[in-house]
Design a protein around this motif. Structure first.
Motif: not given
Length: 463
Positions: A163-179
């Protein structure tokens, strides 16, 4: 009553008997996904910022080194403190490092060394959290379900790997590191709430756990305990060897796979290995394991050697992937069976100290696999198996030559050594008969838990 009704009743009985563990497990699973997602995002940030593989690798070092160094100190304290509260405070304090990273990122002051420092800070508190969680399992899970509980622990890590790599990749593009950091903090909040909603049964503390002693003797008690019980020491070292193999295979996998496919397909291969760990954990949690755990350990380690050997046998991505997939499938069975033996044989009042040392030994074995197998592959075996290498005319005629074949030969050697190690371990009577020679402690714990349950409903919610 039909067979289906009986099976349903059995499942409900298992869930009811494990309900306290499952409440805690769900919270810890969410927290692990949050922390793993943040770790993935920070890894990407460090690599993009520096372009340095060395600085990228240092992130993992600062995650691991404090665990090895602090564990001998953390273990005695975990045994003295309330384990549920220890987990709560460790979760909250470890999260402060992540919050600091988020603040520095938002104000534009984040540097790579801040991440090293934050990882060290977090790892210090996880050195308390890990043995507290592990030692709590025997207090909240009936003896007959320990393998299932340990299987769920492996399943938890398998889920986070996927889950973590997939979710991390998606969230990085949407909410960035702070999100992502905000998501991490929210996940920790859920874990803390789940711990606050339950009570752990209390077990009377033994004279060994309460006896006054020097700081040094407290810190080394876990080592002393294992040395006095050669079967358990052998079990811990045998388990550590599997961590060494995982570290070695991890460092070989990426360059070996890239000989066959592009970087974009590499993620799919790595996800398959995460699925293998998840499947192995799920298998143990449903199956419950063998009555004699040591036989499961021996069998899976022997199969691990065979699978590693096969993975390196030919210059084939399919054969490599299948072999390593099967290797990772066996690892949750090894780890859960090892943990069940330790939980059954180590007195609960000193499990914090013993499990802290066990965790430190295993944690040290993992990077040891990285720093030994990696250079061996790059500096020794790859040149030997190059087109004009020293072994090209002999072994190279059998398994092939060229890029990746040195790593393949190294995998074959690792497989043979694992089979040999397992055979030697089987011939060591203290390890083979560890479940017979040492008395069980779980029955006493179950009795204590039953008493606590009858007096105060050990799994009741806090009003």
């Amino acid at each position: 009553m039909s067979d289906i009704q009986i099976m349903e009743k059995t499942r409900l009985t298992v869930l009811r008997e494990m309900r306290l563990f499952i409440i805690v497990w769900v919270g810890q699973l969410i927290a692990l996904i949050g922390s793993s997602t943040t770790a993935f995002a920070l890894d990407i940030w460090v690599y993009n910022r520096t372009g340095s593989v060395t600085q990228f690798a240092l992130v993992s070092l600062f995650n691991t080194l404090p665990l090895i160094l602090i564990s001998p100190i953390a273990g005695p304290l975990v045994d003295k403190w309330d384990r549920r509260k220890t987990m709560i405070f460790a979760d909250v304090l470890a999260c402060l490092g992540t919050i600091a990273i988020g603040v520095l990122f938002v104000i534009g002051r984040l540097e790579v060394w801040h991440i090293y420092l934050a990882n060290t800070f977090t790892a210090v508190f996880m050195a308390f959290h890990t043995p507290a969680y592990t030692a709590s399992t025997v207090l909240i899970v009936p003896k007959q379900h320990l393998n299932r509980a340990n299987g769920l622990m492996s399943l938890m890590f398998g889920i986070s790997l996927i889950v973590a790599p997939t979710l991390g990749g998606v969230l990085l593009s949407i909410v960035h590191l702070q999100g992502i950091i905000l998501f991490h903090v929210s996940a920790i909040f859920i874990a803390v709430v789940s711990l606050m909603l339950v009570r752990f049964p209390e077990v009377s503390t033994s004279a060994v756990a309460t006896a006054k002693s020097s700081f040094m003797s407290e810190a080394t008690y876990g080592f002393t305990y294992l040395i006095a019980r050669p079967g358990l020491l052998g079990l811990v070292l045998f388990s550590a060897s599997s961590f060494y193999l995982v570290g070695g295979i991890n460092v070989i996998t990426i360059p070996l796979v890239l000989n066959f496919v592009s970087v974009s397909f590499l993620g799919t291969i790595l996800s398959l290995f995460g699925i293998a760990i998840l499947a192995g954990g799920l298998l143990v949690s449903i199956w419950g394991g063998l009555e004699r755990n040591i036989y499961a350990i021996y069998g899976c380690m022997l199969l691990s050697g065979v699978f590693i050997f096969v993975a390196g046998l030919q210059a084939s991505l399919v054969i490599f992937t299948v072999g390593i997939f099967l290797f990772f499938l066996t690892q949750p069975i090894v780890s859960s069976s090892t943990q069940a033996v330790m939980q059954n044989k180590v007195e609960p009042s000193v499990q914090g100290r013993v499990f802290a040392i066990k965790g430190a030994i295993e944690a040290a074995a993992f990077p040891l696999g990285y720093i030994t197998i990696g250079p061996l592959a790059e500096k020794v075996f790859e040149p030997l198996m190059a087109t004009n290498g020293s072994l090209a005319g002999s072994i190279g005629q059998i398994i092939g030559v060229g890029s990746g074949r040195g790593m393949g030969l190294l995998l074959m050697i690792m497989g043979v050594l694992t089979i040999l190690e397992t055979s030697i371990a089987y011939l060591y009577p203290r390890l083979r008969f560890v479940e017979d020679e040492l008395p069980n402690v779980s029955n006493a714990v179950a009795m204590a838990a039953d008493t606590a349950s009858s007096q105060n409903d050990a799994v009741s919610l806090i009003s």
